[in-house]
Design an enzyme around this catalytic site. Structure first.
Site, PDB file in Angstrom:
ATOM      1  N   HIS A  17       0.639  -1.140  -0.123  1.00  0.00           N
ATOM      2  CA  HIS A  17      -0.039   0.057   0.034  1.00  0.00           C
ATOM      3  C   HIS A  17       0.839   1.339   0.030  1.00  0.00           C
ATOM      4  O   HIS A  17       0.672   2.191  -0.716  1.00  0.00           O
ATOM      5  CB  HIS A  17      -1.007  -0.072   1.278  1.00  0.00           C
ATOM      6  CG  HIS A  17      -1.862  -1.015   1.332  1.00  0.00           C
ATOM      7  ND1 HIS A  17      -2.088  -1.728   2.534  1.00  0.00           N
ATOM      8  CD2 HIS A  17      -2.911  -1.284   0.522  1.00  0.00           C
ATOM      9  CE1 HIS A  17      -3.351  -2.536   2.381  1.00  0.00           C
ATOM     10  NE2 HIS A  17      -3.601  -2.280   1.217  1.00  0.00           N
ATOM     11  N   LYS A  41     -15.738  -8.105   4.444  1.00  0.00           N
ATOM     12  CA  LYS A  41     -14.605  -8.384   5.115  1.00  0.00           C
ATOM     13  C   LYS A  41     -14.835  -8.456   6.569  1.00  0.00           C
ATOM     14  O   LYS A  41     -15.310  -7.300   7.029  1.00  0.00           O
ATOM     15  CB  LYS A  41     -13.382  -7.688   4.831  1.00  0.00           C
ATOM     16  CG  LYS A  41     -12.905  -8.149   3.344  1.00  0.00           C
ATOM     17  CD  LYS A  41     -11.538  -7.324   3.120  1.00  0.00           C
ATOM     18  CE  LYS A  41     -11.180  -7.554   1.476  1.00  0.00           C
ATOM     19  NZ  LYS A  41     -10.073  -6.553   1.005  1.00  0.00           N
ATOM     20  N   ARG A  92      -2.303  -5.842  -8.226  1.00  0.00           N
ATOM     21  CA  ARG A  92      -1.186  -6.947  -7.830  1.00  0.00           C
ATOM     22  C   ARG A  92      -1.279  -8.070  -9.112  1.00  0.00           C
ATOM     23  O   ARG A  92      -0.734  -7.841 -10.245  1.00  0.00           O
ATOM     24  CB  ARG A  92      -1.335  -7.674  -6.713  1.00  0.00           C
ATOM     25  CG  ARG A  92      -0.997  -6.996  -5.425  1.00  0.00           C
ATOM     26  CD  ARG A  92      -1.836  -7.080  -4.249  1.00  0.00           C
ATOM     27  NE  ARG A  92      -2.890  -6.854  -4.348  1.00  0.00           N
ATOM     28  CZ  ARG A  92      -3.808  -7.122  -3.189  1.00  0.00           C
ATOM     29  NH1 ARG A  92      -3.533  -7.544  -2.162  1.00  0.00           N
ATOM     30  NH2 ARG A  92      -5.194  -6.648  -3.241  1.00  0.00           N
ATOM     31  N   SER A 130      -3.062  -7.609   2.902  1.00  0.00           N
ATOM     32  CA  SER A 130      -3.178  -7.783   4.471  1.00  0.00           C
ATOM     33  C   SER A 130      -3.521  -8.901   4.940  1.00  0.00           C
ATOM     34  O   SER A 130      -2.861  -9.068   6.129  1.00  0.00           O
ATOM     35  CB  SER A 130      -4.218  -6.494   4.784  1.00  0.00           C
ATOM     36  OG  SER A 130      -3.896  -5.164   4.195  1.00  0.00           O
TER      37      SER A 130
HETATM   38  P1  ADP Z   1      -6.351  -5.901   0.451  1.00  0.00           P
HETATM   39  O1  ADP Z   1      -7.062  -6.112  -0.803  1.00  0.00           O
HETATM   40  O2  ADP Z   1      -5.021  -6.123   0.976  1.00  0.00           O
HETATM   41  O3  ADP Z   1      -7.151  -5.922   1.494  1.00  0.00           O
HETATM   42  P2  ADP Z   1      -7.242  -2.782   0.420  1.00  0.00           P
HETATM   43  O4  ADP Z   1      -8.594  -3.065   0.156  1.00  0.00           O
HETATM   44  O5  ADP Z   1      -6.610  -2.557   1.715  1.00  0.00           O
HETATM   45  O6  ADP Z   1      -6.204  -4.446   0.430  1.00  0.00           O
HETATM   46  O7  ADP Z   1      -6.370  -2.402  -0.770  1.00  0.00           O
HETATM   47  C1  ADP Z   1      -6.320  -0.724  -1.041  1.00  0.00           C
HETATM   48  C2  ADP Z   1      -5.813  -0.680  -2.347  1.00  0.00           C
HETATM   49  O8  ADP Z   1      -4.275  -1.080  -2.401  1.00  0.00           O
HETATM   50  C3  ADP Z   1      -6.310  -1.421  -3.504  1.00  0.00           C
HETATM   51  O9  ADP Z   1      -6.181  -0.555  -4.746  1.00  0.00           O
HETATM   52  C4  ADP Z   1      -5.332  -2.495  -3.666  1.00  0.00           C
HETATM   53  O10 ADP Z   1      -5.403  -3.396  -4.787  1.00  0.00           O
HETATM   54  C5  ADP Z   1      -3.973  -1.854  -3.308  1.00  0.00           C
HETATM   55  N1  ADP Z   1      -2.862  -2.883  -2.804  1.00  0.00           N
HETATM   56  C6  ADP Z   1      -3.139  -3.836  -1.896  1.00  0.00           C
HETATM   57  N2  ADP Z   1      -2.131  -4.462  -1.563  1.00  0.00           N
HETATM   58  C7  ADP Z   1      -1.281  -4.205  -2.737  1.00  0.00           C
HETATM   59  C8  ADP Z   1      -0.021  -4.620  -2.969  1.00  0.00           C
HETATM   60  N3  ADP Z   1       0.774  -5.359  -2.273  1.00  0.00           N
HETATM   61  N4  ADP Z   1       0.540  -3.784  -4.149  1.00  0.00           N
HETATM   62  C9  ADP Z   1       0.121  -2.997  -4.748  1.00  0.00           C
HETATM   63  N5  ADP Z   1      -1.306  -2.533  -4.459  1.00  0.00           N
HETATM   64  C10 ADP Z   1      -1.787  -3.084  -3.385  1.00  0.00           C
END
Ligand code: ADP
Length: 167
Positions: A17, A41, A92, A130
């Site tokens: 992130h 979630k 990703r 996460s």
């Molecule tokens: P998660 O899918 O891990 O629960 P979030 O809902 O918090 O993540 O994701 C917020 C944003 O960050 C989304 O656009 C998601 O694609 C991006 N994101 C999450 N993990 C990564 C990563 N390892 N690399 C790049 N972008 C990421």
């Protein structure tokens, strides 16, 4: 002045992130990390805890044009209220694509004035989520290098507390 939002659940914020937030902060005048509740979630950290962690991480990374906020409801409505023209998302694996594609097209239909921009994950974080971090810590592993140090501490504290509650 172009404002961008980076929406997500950030439960907790990872280095993946942070990489996207940092890169967005180099392109846009202001970046708002928008922490929302994902009805699909069950959260590990409360929204307040997640916001506190992101604020700390952003301060440590010296990202002066990034702020953190919480949001409810539709991302596009929130973006409009903040006068943001852009939604930045990280991509990703192929597995992210289908959902994000659907979401971006739906958002375009709801708000044609708001643009969704995708950034490819950094190679070293392409596997990182996460949930993966929570699993590592849950089974006693060390998530160093995957999340900022403040998050490692917060994860361990939370697990200890839960352990006590569950006996
Ligand atoms: P998660 O899918 O891990 O629960 P979030 O809902 O918090 O993540 O994701 C917020 C944003 O960050 C989304 O656009 C998601 O694609 C991006 N994101 C999450 N993990 C990564 C990563 N390892 N690399 C790049 N972008 C990421």
């Amino acid at each position: 002045m172009t404002i961008a939002i980076c929406p997500g659940s950030f439960d907790p914020v990872t280095n993946g992130h942070l990489d996207i937030i940092q890169r967005a902060a180099e392109i846009f005048d202001e970046v708002i990390v928008a922490v929302g509740h994902n009805p699909g979630k069950t959260p590990f950290f409360t929204v307040e805890e997640r916001i506190t962690l992101i604020k700390q991480v952003i301060r440590e990374a010296r990202l002066t044009n990034v702020r953190v906020d919480r949001f409810h409801g539709l991302q596009v409505e929130y973006a409009r209220a903040q006068k943001a023209r852009v939604i930045v998302k990280g991509l990703r694996a192929l597995s992210d694509f289908e959902y994000e594609f659907q979401m971006a097209l739906t958002n375009k239909k709801l708000a044609p004035d708001i643009e969704t921009i995708f950034m490819m994950t950094a190679n070293e974080y392409s596997f990182l989520s996460s949930s993966m971090v929570k699993e590592i810590v849950f089974f006693g592993g060390n998530p160093d290098g995957l999340v900022p140090p403040a998050v490692v501490t917060a994860l361990q504290k939370k697990l200890e507390k839960r352990g006590k509650i569950n006996g």
